[in-house]
Design a protein around this motif. Structure first.
Motif, short mmCIF file in Angstrom:
data_model
loop_
_atom_site.label_atom_id
_atom_site.label_comp_id
_atom_site.label_asym_id
_atom_site.label_seq_id
_atom_site.Cartn_x
_atom_site.Cartn_y
_atom_site.Cartn_z
N ALA A 68 39.81 -21.04 7.16
CA ALA A 68 39.57 -19.63 6.85
C ALA A 68 40.86 -18.93 6.45
O ALA A 68 40.88 -18.13 5.51
CB ALA A 68 38.92 -18.93 8.04
N LYS A 69 41.95 -19.22 7.16
CA LYS A 69 43.24 -18.61 6.82
C LYS A 69 43.69 -19.03 5.44
O LYS A 69 44.20 -18.22 4.66
CB LYS A 69 44.30 -19.00 7.85
CG LYS A 69 44.16 -18.30 9.18
CD LYS A 69 45.22 -18.75 10.16
CE LYS A 69 45.02 -18.10 11.51
NZ LYS A 69 46.00 -18.59 12.49
N THR A 70 43.51 -20.30 5.12
CA THR A 70 43.88 -20.81 3.80
C THR A 70 43.07 -20.13 2.71
O THR A 70 43.61 -19.70 1.69
CB THR A 70 43.68 -22.34 3.74
OG1 THR A 70 44.47 -22.94 4.76
CG2 THR A 70 44.08 -22.89 2.40
N ALA A 71 41.77 -20.02 2.95
CA ALA A 71 40.90 -19.38 1.95
C ALA A 71 41.28 -17.91 1.78
O ALA A 71 41.34 -17.40 0.65
CB ALA A 71 39.44 -19.51 2.38
N PHE A 72 41.56 -17.21 2.89
CA PHE A 72 41.92 -15.80 2.83
C PHE A 72 43.23 -15.62 2.07
O PHE A 72 43.38 -14.70 1.26
CB PHE A 72 42.02 -15.23 4.24
CG PHE A 72 42.19 -13.75 4.28
CD1 PHE A 72 41.19 -12.91 3.83
CD2 PHE A 72 43.36 -13.19 4.75
CE1 PHE A 72 41.35 -11.53 3.86
CE2 PHE A 72 43.54 -11.82 4.78
CZ PHE A 72 42.52 -10.99 4.34
N SER A 73 44.19 -16.50 2.33
CA SER A 73 45.48 -16.42 1.64
C SER A 73 45.31 -16.64 0.14
O SER A 73 45.92 -15.93 -0.67
CB SER A 73 46.45 -17.46 2.19
OG SER A 73 46.76 -17.18 3.52
N SER A 74 44.49 -17.61 -0.23
CA SER A 74 44.30 -17.87 -1.66
C SER A 74 43.59 -16.71 -2.33
O SER A 74 43.87 -16.39 -3.49
CB SER A 74 43.54 -19.17 -1.88
OG SER A 74 42.22 -19.07 -1.38
N VAL A 75 42.70 -16.04 -1.62
CA VAL A 75 42.02 -14.87 -2.19
C VAL A 75 43.02 -13.73 -2.37
O VAL A 75 43.02 -13.04 -3.39
CB VAL A 75 40.83 -14.44 -1.31
CG1 VAL A 75 40.32 -13.07 -1.70
CG2 VAL A 75 39.71 -15.47 -1.41
N GLN A 76 43.88 -13.53 -1.37
CA GLN A 76 44.87 -12.46 -1.46
C GLN A 76 45.84 -12.69 -2.61
O GLN A 76 46.30 -11.74 -3.23
CB GLN A 76 45.67 -12.35 -0.15
CG GLN A 76 44.95 -11.60 0.93
CD GLN A 76 45.83 -11.42 2.14
OE1 GLN A 76 46.63 -12.29 2.48
NE2 GLN A 76 45.67 -10.30 2.81
N GLU A 77 46.19 -13.93 -2.87
CA GLU A 77 47.15 -14.24 -3.91
C GLU A 77 46.52 -14.38 -5.29
O GLU A 77 47.23 -14.56 -6.27
CB GLU A 77 47.88 -15.54 -3.54
CG GLU A 77 48.72 -15.41 -2.29
CD GLU A 77 49.21 -16.76 -1.78
OE1 GLU A 77 48.90 -17.78 -2.41
OE2 GLU A 77 49.89 -16.76 -0.75
N SER A 78 45.22 -14.28 -5.38
CA SER A 78 44.55 -14.50 -6.65
C SER A 78 44.85 -13.36 -7.63
O SER A 78 45.24 -12.25 -7.25
CB SER A 78 43.04 -14.60 -6.45
OG SER A 78 42.50 -13.34 -6.12
N GLU A 79 44.68 -13.66 -8.90
CA GLU A 79 44.93 -12.68 -9.95
C GLU A 79 43.99 -11.48 -9.82
O GLU A 79 44.40 -10.34 -10.03
CB GLU A 79 44.78 -13.34 -11.32
CG GLU A 79 45.09 -12.43 -12.48
CD GLU A 79 46.54 -11.98 -12.52
OE1 GLU A 79 46.79 -10.86 -13.02
OE2 GLU A 79 47.43 -12.72 -12.06
N ALA A 80 42.74 -11.74 -9.46
CA ALA A 80 41.77 -10.65 -9.32
C ALA A 80 42.20 -9.69 -8.22
O ALA A 80 42.09 -8.46 -8.37
CB ALA A 80 40.39 -11.22 -9.02
N ALA A 81 42.69 -10.22 -7.10
CA ALA A 81 43.14 -9.36 -6.00
C ALA A 81 44.35 -8.55 -6.41
O ALA A 81 44.47 -7.36 -6.08
CB ALA A 81 43.45 -10.20 -4.77
N GLN A 82 45.26 -9.17 -7.15
CA GLN A 82 46.45 -8.44 -7.62
C GLN A 82 46.05 -7.33 -8.60
O GLN A 82 46.59 -6.22 -8.53
CB GLN A 82 47.43 -9.41 -8.26
CG GLN A 82 48.06 -10.35 -7.26
CD GLN A 82 48.94 -11.40 -7.92
OE1 GLN A 82 49.12 -11.40 -9.13
NE2 GLN A 82 49.47 -12.31 -7.12
#
Length: 93
Positions: free
Chosen positions: A45-59
């Motif tokens: 879950a932490k890994t998935a959350f980190s990848s979502v936070q770093e994604s282009e869409a989140a930025q």
């Protein structure tokens, strides 16, 4: 059709017997396995959350929110100026 149903039941029984044979006999071992599973799930879950936070869409969403907040602050400042001017023009009673 009856043969396929029988095959499914046999496969289910074999899987259940295998799972039962793998099941720990002691409660401590069961607790340990559950804790290990919870740790693995938490790490995933932490890994998935980190990848979502770093994604282009989140930025892009963060930039959009920052821009929108700046625009809202500008409009609020303009409204404040307009109200101040209106208040100054109001005749004293």
């Amino acid at each position: 059709m009856k043969a396929s149903l029988l095959l499914v039941l046999v496969c289910t029984a074999v899987l259940a017997a295998g799972a039962r044979a793998d099941a720990p006999r002691e409660p401590e071992a069961l607790v340990r396995r559950v804790q290990e599973y919870a740790q693995k799930a938490s790490a995933m879950a932490k890994t998935a959350f980190s990848s979502v936070q770093e994604s282009e869409a989140a930025q892009q969403a963060r930039r959009w929110l920052e821009d929108t907040a700046d625009l809202a602050k500008q409009r609020l400042a303009w409204l404040k100026e307009q109200l101040t001017e209106l208040w100054k023009r109001r005749p004293a009673a």
